[in-house]
Scaffold this active site. Structure first.
Site, PDB file in Angstrom:
ATOM      1  N   GLY A  29       0.998  -1.147   0.026  1.00  0.00           N
ATOM      2  CA  GLY A  29      -0.223  -0.022   0.029  1.00  0.00           C
ATOM      3  C   GLY A  29       0.772   1.071  -0.054  1.00  0.00           C
ATOM      4  O   GLY A  29       1.988   1.352   0.292  1.00  0.00           O
ATOM      5  N   GLN A  41       3.309   9.707   1.577  1.00  0.00           N
ATOM      6  CA  GLN A  41       4.548   9.081   1.417  1.00  0.00           C
ATOM      7  C   GLN A  41       5.114   9.262   0.240  1.00  0.00           C
ATOM      8  O   GLN A  41       6.516   9.080  -0.083  1.00  0.00           O
ATOM      9  CB  GLN A  41       4.224   7.594   1.472  1.00  0.00           C
ATOM     10  N   CYS A  58       7.029  -0.906   6.412  1.00  0.00           N
ATOM     11  CA  CYS A  58       6.514   0.407   5.832  1.00  0.00           C
ATOM     12  C   CYS A  58       7.788   0.885   4.783  1.00  0.00           C
ATOM     13  O   CYS A  58       8.832   0.993   5.104  1.00  0.00           O
ATOM     14  CB  CYS A  58       6.058   1.481   6.744  1.00  0.00           C
ATOM     15  N   LEU A  59       7.287   1.477   3.571  1.00  0.00           N
ATOM     16  CA  LEU A  59       8.327   2.049   2.701  1.00  0.00           C
ATOM     17  C   LEU A  59       8.882   3.286   3.279  1.00  0.00           C
ATOM     18  O   LEU A  59      10.052   3.208   2.740  1.00  0.00           O
ATOM     19  CB  LEU A  59       7.474   2.264   1.372  1.00  0.00           C
ATOM     20  N   HIS A  92      -3.228   0.565   8.480  1.00  0.00           N
ATOM     21  CA  HIS A  92      -1.851   1.296   8.160  1.00  0.00           C
ATOM     22  C   HIS A  92      -1.810   2.435   7.355  1.00  0.00           C
ATOM     23  O   HIS A  92      -1.336   3.327   7.688  1.00  0.00           O
ATOM     24  CB  HIS A  92      -1.078  -0.016   7.937  1.00  0.00           C
ATOM     25  N   GLU A  93      -2.600   2.162   6.071  1.00  0.00           N
ATOM     26  CA  GLU A  93      -2.489   3.206   5.091  1.00  0.00           C
ATOM     27  C   GLU A  93      -3.236   4.427   5.683  1.00  0.00           C
ATOM     28  O   GLU A  93      -2.670   5.581   5.321  1.00  0.00           O
ATOM     29  CB  GLU A  93      -2.941   2.852   3.709  1.00  0.00           C
ATOM     30  N   HIS A 126      -1.322   7.172   7.830  1.00  0.00           N
ATOM     31  CA  HIS A 126      -0.629   7.850   7.375  1.00  0.00           C
ATOM     32  C   HIS A 126      -1.061   9.308   6.999  1.00  0.00           C
ATOM     33  O   HIS A 126      -0.285  10.364   6.783  1.00  0.00           O
ATOM     34  CB  HIS A 126       0.079   7.191   5.968  1.00  0.00           C
TER      35      HIS A 126
HETATM   36 NI    NI Z   1       3.389   2.801   5.632  1.00  0.00          NI
END
Ligand code: NI
Length: 177
Positions: free
Chosen positions: A49, A54, A102-103, A144-145, A148
């Protein structure tokens, strides 16, 4: 289409919170291009995701989807989804702990407690209202997404830092078991 640069933890855009997208702007070339670029970036990064902050854009847009992902070898499939201005409401109070990465927090994994079941409302990229219930891994990815969008990363949700692991150690001591 373009692959966008992913912001890493420490960049203020990940902590500031994101602005809603006016519904009349969803069809605009700018927003549609952003979504296409986010999809391309997520695939390029092998992510499950991606949220707009991000990629340095403080707008309330998230995308996610898991087919077979080398980063999440045991994960169940989750349909490719675009959510604009999402709201996430827990259904019941049952929570479960599982591993996340997480990226924006490269090369780390940690166990995070999430609601097992959530109701989601959002706009789709076609400007239609979406409303659905997500369970288990799908619910985890949504939470999670969407975190952000409020400047929250999974580390903030860990009950303890005890499980925090570098990726090679995670692969060696957790996945290999
Ligand atoms: Ni993330």
């Amino acid at each position: 289409m373009a692959i966008l640069k992913v912001a890493h933890l420490g960049h203020p855009v990940l902590r500031q919170g994101a602005e809603p997208v006016p519904p009349e702007a969803i069809a605009s070339p700018q927003i549609q291009q952003l979504i296409d670029d986010m999809l391309e970036t997520m695939v390029d990064e092998d992510g499950a995701g991606l949220a707009a902050p991000q990629v340095h854009v403080a707008k309330r847009i998230v995308i996610y989807g898991v087919e077979s992902n080398p980063r999440y070898p045991d994960a169940e499939a989750v349909p490719l989804t675009v959510l604009i201005n999402p709201t996430v409401t827990p259904v019941g109070d049952e929570q479960a702990e599982d591993w996340e990465g997480c990226l924006s927090v490269p090369d780390l994994r940690g166990k995070v407690s999430r609601f097992v079941r959530v109701d989601v409302t959002a706009w789709g990229r076609d400007g239609r209202q979406l409303r659905f219930r997500a369970d288990d891994f799908h619910a985890r990815v949504v939470q999670h997404e969407c975190d952000h969008l409020d400047g929250v990363v999974y580390l903030d949700r860990m009950r303890s830092m005890e499980t925090l692991s570098f990726l090679p150690e995670f692969q060696r001591y957790v996945l290999a078991k």
